[in-house]
Design a protein around this motif. Structure first.
Motif, PDB file in Angstrom:
ATOM      1  N   CYS A  50       1.319  -1.066   0.223  1.00 29.05           N
ATOM      2  CA  CYS A  50       0.245  -0.244  -0.162  1.00 29.05           C
ATOM      3  C   CYS A  50       0.812   1.313   0.326  1.00 29.05           C
ATOM      4  CB  CYS A  50      -0.964   0.164   0.932  1.00 29.05           C
ATOM      5  SG  CYS A  50      -2.004  -1.582   0.942  1.00 29.05           S
ATOM      6  N   ARG A  51       1.681   1.164   0.389  1.00 31.94           N
ATOM      7  CA  ARG A  51       2.696   2.966   0.416  1.00 31.94           C
ATOM      8  C   ARG A  51       3.708   2.646  -0.703  1.00 31.94           C
ATOM      9  NH1 ARG A  51       5.364   4.027   5.268  1.00 31.94           N
ATOM     10  NH2 ARG A  51       3.408   4.238   6.270  1.00 31.94           N
ATOM     11  N   VAL A  52       3.697   1.709  -1.009  1.00 33.23           N
ATOM     12  CA  VAL A  52       4.583   1.570  -2.256  1.00 33.23           C
ATOM     13  C   VAL A  52       3.569   2.304  -3.628  1.00 33.23           C
ATOM     14  CG1 VAL A  52       5.911   0.540  -4.246  1.00 33.23           C
ATOM     15  CG2 VAL A  52       6.336   0.167  -1.923  1.00 33.23           C
ATOM     16  N   LEU A  53       2.779   1.332  -3.436  1.00 30.65           N
ATOM     17  CA  LEU A  53       1.618   2.550  -4.638  1.00 30.65           C
ATOM     18  C   LEU A  53       1.136   3.556  -4.374  1.00 30.65           C
ATOM     19  CD1 LEU A  53      -1.605  -0.883  -4.619  1.00 30.65           C
ATOM     20  CD2 LEU A  53       0.733  -0.124  -6.689  1.00 30.65           C
ATOM     21  N   ASP A  54       1.264   4.112  -2.962  1.00 28.50           N
ATOM     22  CA  ASP A  54       0.573   5.336  -2.535  1.00 28.50           C
ATOM     23  C   ASP A  54       1.749   6.051  -2.720  1.00 28.50           C
ATOM     24  OD1 ASP A  54      -1.745   4.806  -1.481  1.00 28.50           O
ATOM     25  OD2 ASP A  54      -0.533   5.161   0.689  1.00 28.50           O
ATOM     26  N   ALA A  55       2.566   5.790  -2.922  1.00 29.17           N
ATOM     27  CA  ALA A  55       4.236   6.752  -3.593  1.00 29.17           C
ATOM     28  C   ALA A  55       4.278   6.748  -4.547  1.00 29.17           C
ATOM     29  CB  ALA A  55       5.253   6.041  -2.617  1.00 29.17           C
ATOM     30  N   GLU A  56       4.359   5.324  -4.878  1.00 26.53           N
ATOM     31  CA  GLU A  56       4.190   5.712  -6.974  1.00 26.53           C
ATOM     32  C   GLU A  56       3.527   6.080  -7.658  1.00 26.53           C
ATOM     33  OE1 GLU A  56       6.818   3.964  -8.832  1.00 26.53           O
ATOM     34  OE2 GLU A  56       8.439   3.875  -7.078  1.00 26.53           O
ATOM     35  N   MET A  57       1.665   6.144  -7.126  1.00 32.17           N
ATOM     36  CA  MET A  57       0.863   6.331  -7.698  1.00 32.17           C
ATOM     37  C   MET A  57       0.954   6.285  -9.469  1.00 32.17           C
ATOM     38  SD  MET A  57       1.179  10.251  -6.692  1.00 32.17           S
ATOM     39  CE  MET A  57      -1.032  10.534  -7.613  1.00 32.17           C
ATOM     40  N   PRO A  58       0.775   4.291  -9.863  1.00 31.27           N
ATOM     41  CA  PRO A  58       0.901   3.875 -11.427  1.00 31.27           C
ATOM     42  C   PRO A  58      -0.759   4.128 -11.945  1.00 31.27           C
ATOM     43  CG  PRO A  58       0.284   2.885  -9.810  1.00 31.27           C
ATOM     44  CD  PRO A  58       0.677   3.202  -8.435  1.00 31.27           C
ATOM     45  N   GLN A  59      -0.287   4.492 -13.133  1.00 32.41           N
ATOM     46  CA  GLN A  59      -1.124   4.933 -14.296  1.00 32.41           C
ATOM     47  C   GLN A  59      -1.939   2.714 -13.950  1.00 32.41           C
ATOM     48  OE1 GLN A  59      -0.126   5.564 -17.984  1.00 32.41           O
ATOM     49  NE2 GLN A  59      -2.839   5.470 -18.531  1.00 32.41           N
ATOM     50  N   LEU A  60      -1.370   2.248 -14.223  1.00 32.94           N
ATOM     51  CA  LEU A  60      -1.824   0.789 -14.245  1.00 32.94           C
ATOM     52  C   LEU A  60      -0.684  -0.034 -13.095  1.00 32.94           C
ATOM     53  CD1 LEU A  60      -4.496  -0.020 -17.686  1.00 32.94           C
ATOM     54  CD2 LEU A  60      -5.028   1.030 -15.309  1.00 32.94           C
ATOM     55  N   ALA A  61      -0.942  -0.830 -12.564  1.00 34.01           N
ATOM     56  CA  ALA A  61      -0.326  -1.904 -12.055  1.00 34.01           C
ATOM     57  C   ALA A  61      -0.460  -3.284 -11.758  1.00 34.01           C
ATOM     58  CB  ALA A  61       0.161  -1.471 -10.124  1.00 34.01           C
TER      59      ALA A  61
END
Length: 552
Positions: free
Chosen positions: A231-242
């Motif tokens: 969750c932390r990485v998703l919040d920091a990276e803000m991917p377009q699609l992952a």
């Protein structure tokens, strides 16, 4: 520089490719297309994402006649890849109105029987279903001119060796054969010796195998902290699609559900889903309705979605080939991509093996802090504001600004607007990741400070107190028996109260009730919103858990 026209393709096909935005061939296309046009058998070593589908599809389109008989066969390991290859061949050959039929398990066979009876020139299928049609007599190879084995290594790994042998033995001796594979293990090489004629072997350079456009990093975490780290990485990276890769179907389901419970637009994809469910998930992912796809290796094999910006290995792949396959889902069509891997201390050796085999150094990174996440969100907001400032349709908003200017300083007005947009409350920003392994050099000092800080209380006690100060638990009168899912609760809270999904904590779905964590500061706001809405057509009654008669 080589062009598609110089490879020997017809003007009509070159024009179609130009209309689709293809300007120049990739290395594997430049090598394979002239050989296949000349009728040679080809063994091509090429990773997914290098343009291999066009490498065999374009010569196939040129060599197939207008007769409505099966002239070309493509075998693929999964239903998803079979559908994607069929769509690609149809798209490339639209100037000829080619009939391309995908056949695979999970789809009603009657539809496939009708398609074969009406006539088709190209069949793309999975080995099991193709063999089924051959046994039924609904598929015949009397006029077959070309056979392609796409991702041959994966088909053999999945146990399709007997089916492949049976199918190839039923094909005409004079056919042309092309085999495309990311790796060439002994089983694949034995297959080529028996079923190809004087094949020409082509491959892309080894340094291209892992796609230099992909930034590869890893985080070392404890197993119990992986979800928080994700969750932390998703919040920091803000991917377009992952795409998040897991080892097992159960793990994919669990992570997908827990991400939904934390407010992420996520769903899982694995082999236990029905074909209709798989199609629905993939459609939502392609259309951007989902941000995160949690998948197993086999389920995601062959996915070709250019907009995937991030691949996250929740578990370390069991071998370097799987790692190459996984990260090949991003950095496609000339775009840059990011591949992130979570490893536990025991998995360092496997990471070293992957680095050695792929000849790539995977960079170690420190887990982003809450401050890093906030800074990333602010940076993204600045970019959005600059774009919005260039929009000429701002007249209605400037009038509102003029009104607010009379009530206070414009800097204060702007700061308040930004605070609302970011939905930040810095007093509530508590790091929920209990521990992420630091580099060895940092470990002794940190361990000493942790021992000092938690004595005589345990670390779990400290975290529990932190959560108690910042979050409260609400109980809702609907649960599993009412078909309630975490996504339903997140959607109701976010839509009705305005609290963003990422601010919602753990959600527990019980038989007759559900429990959700929300920030203490927003509890009354959420309670009021929930108590005036419905879920699955039923009226919601929400209370603070301390006031509730707890039901199982």
């Amino acid at each position: 520089m080589t062009t598609f026209a110089e490879l020997g393709l017809s003007d009509a096909l070159v024009s179609t490719l130009s209309g689709l935005g293809y300007d120049e061939p990739t290395p594997i296309q430049a090598q394979a297309i002239p050989l296949l046009l000349a009728g040679r058998d080809v063994i091509a070593q090429a990773q997914t994402g290098t343009g291999k589908t066009a490498a065999f599809a374009l010569p196939m389109i040129e060599r197939v006649t207008d007769a409505l008989v099966v002239q070309a066969l493509v075998l693929a390991p999964t239903r998803e890849l079979a559908v994607q290859v069929a769509e690609a061949i149809h798209r490339y050959g639209r100037h000829r109105s080619l009939r391309v039929l995908p056949i695979y398990g999970g789809q009603p066979i009657e539809r496939q029987l009708r398609g074969l009876a009406q006539g088709t020139q190209v069949v793309v299928g999975t080995p099991g279903r193709v063999l089924d049609h051959l046994k039924r007599g609904s598929l015949r190879f009397d006029h077959l001119r070309m056979v392609v084995l796409d991702e041959a290594d994966e088909m053999l790994d999945m146990g399709f060796a007997e089916e492949l042998e049976a199918i190839l033995q039923l094909t005409p001796t004079e056919r042309q054969t092309a085999l495309f594979s990311a790796t060439l293990p002994p089983a694949v090489q034995n297959l080529t010796l028996r079923y190809t004629r004087q094949p020409v072997r082509v491959s892309i350079a080894a340094e291209q195998l892992t796609t230099p456009r992909i930034r590869q990093t890893y985080y070392e975490v404890l197993a119990r902290d992986k979800l928080d780290a994700l969750c932390r990485v998703l919040d920091a990276e803000m991917p377009q699609l992952a795409i998040v890769f897991c080892r097992t179907r159960q793990e994919a389901d669990d992570i997908g559900e827990r991400l939904q419970g934390r407010g992420y637009a996520a769903e899982s994809l694995h082999g236990d889903l029905s074909q209709a469910a798989r199609d629905r998930v993939m459609r939502r992912f392609r259309e951007g309705q989902l941000d995160v796809l949690v998948a197993t290796d086999v389920a995601a094999r062959g996915l070709d979605i250019a907009e995937v910006s991030h691949v996250i290995n929740y578990d370390v792949p069991t071998d370097p080939e799987s790692y190459v396959h996984r990260i090949g889902r991003t950095g496609r069509a000339g775009r840059e991509g990011v591949a992130i891997t979570f490893i536990t201390p025991r998995e360092r050796r496997m990471l070293q093996i992957i680095e050695r085999v792929t000849r790539t150094r995977i960079e170690r990174c420190q887990m982003p802090t809450l401050a890093d996440v906030a800074a990333r969100r602010r940076s993204a907001l600045v970019d959005q504001l600059r774009t919005a400032m260039a929009d000429p349709a701002l007249a209605g908003y400037t009038t509102l600004v003029d009104e607010l200017a009379g009530t206070g300083d414009l800097r204060t007005v702007a700061a308040a607007a930004l605070k609302l947009l970011l939905n930040e409350d810095q007093t509530d920003q508590v790091d929920t990741i209990t521990r992420l392994d630091p580099p060895p050099a940092e470990r002794p000092q940190r361990e000493r400070s942790e021992r000092s800080a938690r004595s005589p209380r345990t670390k779990a006690d400290t975290r529990s107190e932190r959560v108690e100060r910042t979050m409260v638990r609400l109980q809702i009168n609907l649960g599993r028996n009412d078909q309630i899912r975490p996504a339903d609760i997140v959607g109701a809270i976010a839509n009705e109260s305005g609290l963003p999904g990422r601010s919602i904590g753990e959600i527990e779905i019980r038989a007759r009730t559900s429990v959700v964590e929300v920030p203490r500061r927003a509890a009354q706001q959420v309670l009021q919103a929930l108590n005036r809405t419905t879920l699955r057509g039923q009226r919601v009654r929400a209370v603070l858990l301390a006031e509730a008669a707890v039901a199982a």
